[in-house]
Design a protein around this motif. Structure first.
Motif, PDB file in Angstrom:
ATOM      1  N   TYR A   1       0.854  -1.192   0.000  1.00 26.45           N
ATOM      2  CA  TYR A   1       0.000   0.000   0.000  1.00 26.45           C
ATOM      3  C   TYR A   1       0.891   1.243   0.000  1.00 26.45           C
ATOM      4  O   TYR A   1       1.596   1.520   0.976  1.00 26.45           O
ATOM      5  CB  TYR A   1      -0.912  -0.027   1.226  1.00 26.45           C
ATOM      6  CG  TYR A   1      -1.858   1.137   1.342  1.00 26.45           C
ATOM      7  CD1 TYR A   1      -2.736   1.452   0.315  1.00 26.45           C
ATOM      8  CD2 TYR A   1      -1.897   1.922   2.495  1.00 26.45           C
ATOM      9  CE1 TYR A   1      -3.617   2.511   0.419  1.00 26.45           C
ATOM     10  CE2 TYR A   1      -2.773   2.983   2.618  1.00 26.45           C
ATOM     11  CZ  TYR A   1      -3.631   3.274   1.575  1.00 26.45           C
ATOM     12  OH  TYR A   1      -4.505   4.334   1.692  1.00 26.45           O
TER      13      TYR A   1
ATOM     14  N   THR B   1       0.980   5.456  -0.951  1.00 26.96           N
ATOM     15  CA  THR B   1       0.105   6.603  -1.202  1.00 26.96           C
ATOM     16  C   THR B   1       0.891   7.906  -1.204  1.00 26.96           C
ATOM     17  O   THR B   1       1.969   8.017  -0.611  1.00 26.96           O
ATOM     18  CB  THR B   1      -0.986   6.723  -0.115  1.00 26.96           C
ATOM     19  OG1 THR B   1      -0.357   6.899   1.164  1.00 26.96           O
ATOM     20  CG2 THR B   1      -1.882   5.512  -0.090  1.00 26.96           C
TER      21      THR B   1
ATOM     22  N   SER C   1      -3.689   6.800  -4.135  1.00 30.41           N
ATOM     23  CA  SER C   1      -2.941   5.551  -4.142  1.00 30.41           C
ATOM     24  C   SER C   1      -1.955   5.526  -5.312  1.00 30.41           C
ATOM     25  O   SER C   1      -2.248   6.021  -6.397  1.00 30.41           O
ATOM     26  CB  SER C   1      -3.907   4.369  -4.242  1.00 30.41           C
ATOM     27  OG  SER C   1      -3.214   3.149  -4.214  1.00 30.41           O
TER      28      SER C   1
END
Length: 395
Positions: free
Chosen positions: A291, A293, A323
């Motif tokens: 993940y 971002t 993202s």
């Protein structure tokens, strides 16, 4: 979470209430003209005050006095206010409230005026909300307002009465100042300050520039690396819990100090790159997440000064999130920013930190829960994190 948030807010409010009580060396003039040395609560008024709080010494009780009881007051090496019964024009610059009248409409009022330049020619300032007016006097002559008025000439068109330029040329003439210079002056603090200083220098007058004592450095640029402890839970037929994992973040913060209330308030914006990577296993199926971002928090900061070198601060910010090539595998499915988008929702966070010498800082930041699968109706997620952020101010 709600209980923790309430405790946090109560702590901040109580700390703020304490930190605002800053008394500095100053003086007041009573109605008989007597000067009384004292300690004045300096809140760096954004509007000209009508009353002040003071103590005769550190151990004395706090006293309150108002504009009817004193002729003026000052804070050592910082600011000075004098009381006048003045003719002031309060005509609005807002189009919907503006009149067709070109000339000022004066009304007599008792006001504290802030001294900007004090000398043979003295410049004063009055601020109340959106209203800003400048006044002047030469030696012991009566005080007058410098006239600048915006007025309507048609319903959606305006013009300006800039009589203040004629007043400057008529009253502050000097061999080194040309009429062209007077005609170029704008009805702004810095322009008027420079003109009055120029006149006082031309007349070999001793003068004090109180505008010099105001903070000029109202922007800070800080690099802010840090670590983030993150947790992700995905709710489906089989819930997945990606346990606490340390990730990294790097931010570059722009801080705009608001020039009032002793520079305690600031607007901050900080683009951040954040990375979180972890995995978990359920029913012999491994699930993992990458993940990444770019976050852009925008919000307010409040400083609580301890002394000249140390200060605490608290933040409240709204975070926009994008993202970047994030990938999620779980329950045999793949979610990716380019194929099946991971769209995190925007969120809020609170921060509490410490700043030393205006150069080094450390902040603990709590991010509110958010859904990183905001565009999927069949799954929902709860992503939460806590960050420890370090800062070094570049400019």
């Amino acid at each position: 979470m709600k209980k923790k948030l309430l405790i946090y807010l109560l702590f901040i409010l109580s700390f703020q209430a304490y930190s605002q009580i800053v008394f500095q060396k100053g003086y007041i003039f009573d109605n008989n003209g007597n000067k009384i040395n004292c300690l004045i609560k300096n809140i760096d008024w954004s509007n000209n005050p009508t009353e002040i709080q003071y103590k005769l010494n550190e151990s004395d009780e706090i006293n309150t006095t108002n504009i009817k009881e004193i002729k003026g007051f000052g804070i050592e090496n910082e600011s000075k206010y004098e009381r006048f019964n003045v003719d002031i024009d309060r005509s609005s610059d807002e189009l919907r409230e503006m009149k067709f009248e070109k000339y000022p409409i004066f009304k007599k009022e008792m006001l504290f005026l802030r001294v900007i330049v004090e000398g043979k020619a003295t410049l004063y300032e009055y601020i109340e909300g959106n209203l800003t007016r400048y006044f002047f006097k030469i030696d012991e002559a009566p005080l007058n307002q410098l006239v600048h008025k915006i007025y309507k000439i048609e319903n959606d068109q305006t013009a300006a009465n800039n009589e203040f330029r004629q007043q400057l040329w008529a009253n502050l003439q000097c061999s080194e100042i040309s009429i062209n210079e007077a005609e170029q002056v704008k009805y702004k603090l810095d322009d008027l300050t420079k003109f009055f200083i120029r006149y006082n220098k031309c007349n070999d007058s001793n003068f004090i520039n109180y505008n010099n004592n105001q903070k000029k450095d109202l922007f800070n640029l800080t690099i802010r690396p840090g670590i983030t402890n993150s947790n992700l839970t995905i709710s489906n037929q089989s819930p997945y819990n990606f346990s606490n994992k340390i990730g990294y973040r790097l931010g570059l913060e722009g801080e705009f100090i608001l020039p009032f209330n002793k520079n305690k308030w600031a607007i901050v914006i900080e683009p951040i790159y954040h990375s979180f990577s972890t995995s978990t296993t359920l029913n012999n199926i491994e699930s993992k997440i990458e993940y990444k971002t770019v976050e852009i928090p925008v919000g307010l900061r409040y400083y609580m000064f301890v002394n000249d070198k140390s200060k605490f601060f608290t933040n409240a910010q709204y975070v926009l999130v994008q993202s970047v090539n994030s990938t999620l595998y779980y329950d045999g499915s793949k979610y990716q920013t380019k194929e099946r988008q991971i769209l995190p929702s925007s969120s809020l966070f609170l921060g509490l930190g410490y700043n030393f010498r205006g150069k080094y800082s450390m902040e603990f930041r709590m991010n509110f829960k958010k859904n990183i699968l905001d565009n999927y109706f069949s799954e929902s997620s709860k992503y939460k994190s806590f960050s420890l952020v370090f800062g070094y101010t570049l400019i």
